[in-house]
Scaffold this motif. Sequence first.
Motif, PDB file in Angstrom:
ATOM      1  N   ASP A 300     -24.230   1.219  -9.315  1.00  0.00           N
ATOM      2  CA  ASP A 300     -22.864   0.784  -9.709  1.00  0.00           C
ATOM      3  C   ASP A 300     -22.255   1.915 -10.922  1.00  0.00           C
ATOM      4  N   LEU A 301     -21.426   2.758 -10.551  1.00  0.00           N
ATOM      5  CA  LEU A 301     -21.241   3.805 -11.266  1.00  0.00           C
ATOM      6  C   LEU A 301     -19.837   3.650 -12.227  1.00  0.00           C
ATOM      7  N   VAL A 302     -19.870   4.003 -13.200  1.00  0.00           N
ATOM      8  CA  VAL A 302     -18.279   3.846 -13.869  1.00  0.00           C
ATOM      9  C   VAL A 302     -17.604   5.140 -14.133  1.00  0.00           C
ATOM     10  N   THR A 303     -16.461   5.067 -14.498  1.00  0.00           N
ATOM     11  CA  THR A 303     -15.644   6.258 -14.778  1.00  0.00           C
ATOM     12  C   THR A 303     -16.295   7.250 -15.948  1.00  0.00           C
ATOM     13  N   ALA A 304     -16.565   8.382 -15.738  1.00  0.00           N
ATOM     14  CA  ALA A 304     -16.944   8.931 -17.080  1.00  0.00           C
ATOM     15  C   ALA A 304     -15.601   9.102 -18.140  1.00  0.00           C
ATOM     16  N   PRO A 305     -16.010   9.336 -19.351  1.00  0.00           N
ATOM     17  CA  PRO A 305     -14.841   9.292 -20.454  1.00  0.00           C
ATOM     18  C   PRO A 305     -14.382  10.750 -20.208  1.00  0.00           C
ATOM     19  N   GLY A 306     -12.797  10.821 -20.544  1.00  0.00           N
ATOM     20  CA  GLY A 306     -12.299  12.195 -20.183  1.00  0.00           C
ATOM     21  C   GLY A 306     -12.527  13.256 -21.194  1.00  0.00           C
ATOM     22  N   LYS A 307     -12.763  12.710 -22.418  1.00  0.00           N
ATOM     23  CA  LYS A 307     -13.127  13.805 -23.301  1.00  0.00           C
ATOM     24  C   LYS A 307     -14.211  13.346 -24.448  1.00  0.00           C
ATOM     25  N   VAL A 309     -15.746  11.836 -27.753  1.00  0.00           N
ATOM     26  CA  VAL A 309     -14.962  11.189 -28.878  1.00  0.00           C
ATOM     27  C   VAL A 309     -15.790  11.550 -30.080  1.00  0.00           C
ATOM     28  N   LYS A 310     -15.131  12.291 -31.007  1.00  0.00           N
ATOM     29  CA  LYS A 310     -15.852  12.590 -32.357  1.00  0.00           C
ATOM     30  C   LYS A 310     -15.851  11.587 -33.415  1.00  0.00           C
ATOM     31  N   ILE A 311     -16.626  11.409 -34.254  1.00  0.00           N
ATOM     32  CA  ILE A 311     -16.623  10.388 -35.255  1.00  0.00           C
ATOM     33  C   ILE A 311     -15.612  11.009 -36.256  1.00  0.00           C
ATOM     34  N   GLY A 312     -14.623  10.287 -36.643  1.00  0.00           N
ATOM     35  CA  GLY A 312     -13.759  10.472 -37.599  1.00  0.00           C
ATOM     36  C   GLY A 312     -12.350  11.068 -37.047  1.00  0.00           C
ATOM     37  N   GLU A 313     -12.269  11.458 -35.629  1.00  0.00           N
ATOM     38  CA  GLU A 313     -11.318  12.040 -35.022  1.00  0.00           C
ATOM     39  C   GLU A 313      -9.942  11.105 -35.025  1.00  0.00           C
ATOM     40  N   LYS A 314      -8.966  11.536 -35.147  1.00  0.00           N
ATOM     41  CA  LYS A 314      -7.770  10.204 -34.999  1.00  0.00           C
ATOM     42  C   LYS A 314      -6.959  10.476 -33.748  1.00  0.00           C
TER      43      LYS A 314
END
Length: 314
Positions: A300-307, A309-314
């Motif tokens: 059962d696969l899930v949708t991969a994140p679009g980008k 995510v970097k720590i501290g990114e707003k």
Amino acid sequence: MGLPKEVNITEVCPRDGFQSLPDHVPTETKIDIINRLIDCGFSQMEVTSFVHPKAVPQMKDADEVLKGVKKSNNVLFRALVPNLRGLERAIAADVEKVKLMLSATDSHSLHNANAATMEAMDKFIPLVERAKESNTKVAGSIAVAFGCPYEGEVPTDRLLEICQRYEDMGITDISLADTTGMAHPVLVKRVISTLREEKPHFHFSLHLHNTRGMAFANAIAGLEEGITDFDSSAGGIGGCPYAPNASGNIATEDIVHGFEEMGIKTNIDLDAVIEVGRILAEQFPAQSDSFILKAGKSKDLVTAPGKQVKIGEK
């Protein structure tokens, strides 16, 4: 020894699962669950036990359940019977196969059958004779085979003695039960290796509980020693009323998923079993214990994140 290409799974939720629940399960619910399980592709199912209602109140409607379920030529119905009266009820209900109730140790047997192990076996003799007259198949069982909560590890000689007594009655189809989940893979391999070496003409199966999270590892150990028949319970519901802290059987969806991922055929419709497991989990959430219901299938696969995510990114 290489792993087998195919195994047989016997569904036991209608008996082992329902008997452990604290509140009475309506007869209609039992019939509905059994009918759903019949459609999952099992070749054998343990549908109930014909015991005295005072001993196991959940099974007091065994006769009504068997009258209400749909019959299928593809599924052999098995039931647990403790005595001749239970066998007669099973015969009247057209159950094709019965399994005898027996504990490996005297301590557990006294709680379970109100008799020491060998005394309990003596009482099987008229039962087995009656079964032969009615052409009802008979299988034996050895509960707490891999460890007793009252006596600890069970000597292999004790298991061999019990097997010999079964053989004297003409029974060589034996279920080895890890009733309280005390087994581990090394023990499972040692016990099964010894039993199969001494009794090569016997057909052994494994009935595993997941009390300590070892059930699937123990199933693999059994596979490696030539076991191809396993009991399991949809939703992981189950437990022995005469064994302290005996949680549920290995979930059917877990063992089917695991074997299929390994390339071992079960001939079970996994998605259909998962659906039954979900229904059981909704009705009995406190007793359900299934990894697949929690995490889903490996495929059962899930949708991969679009980008990223970097720590501290707003």
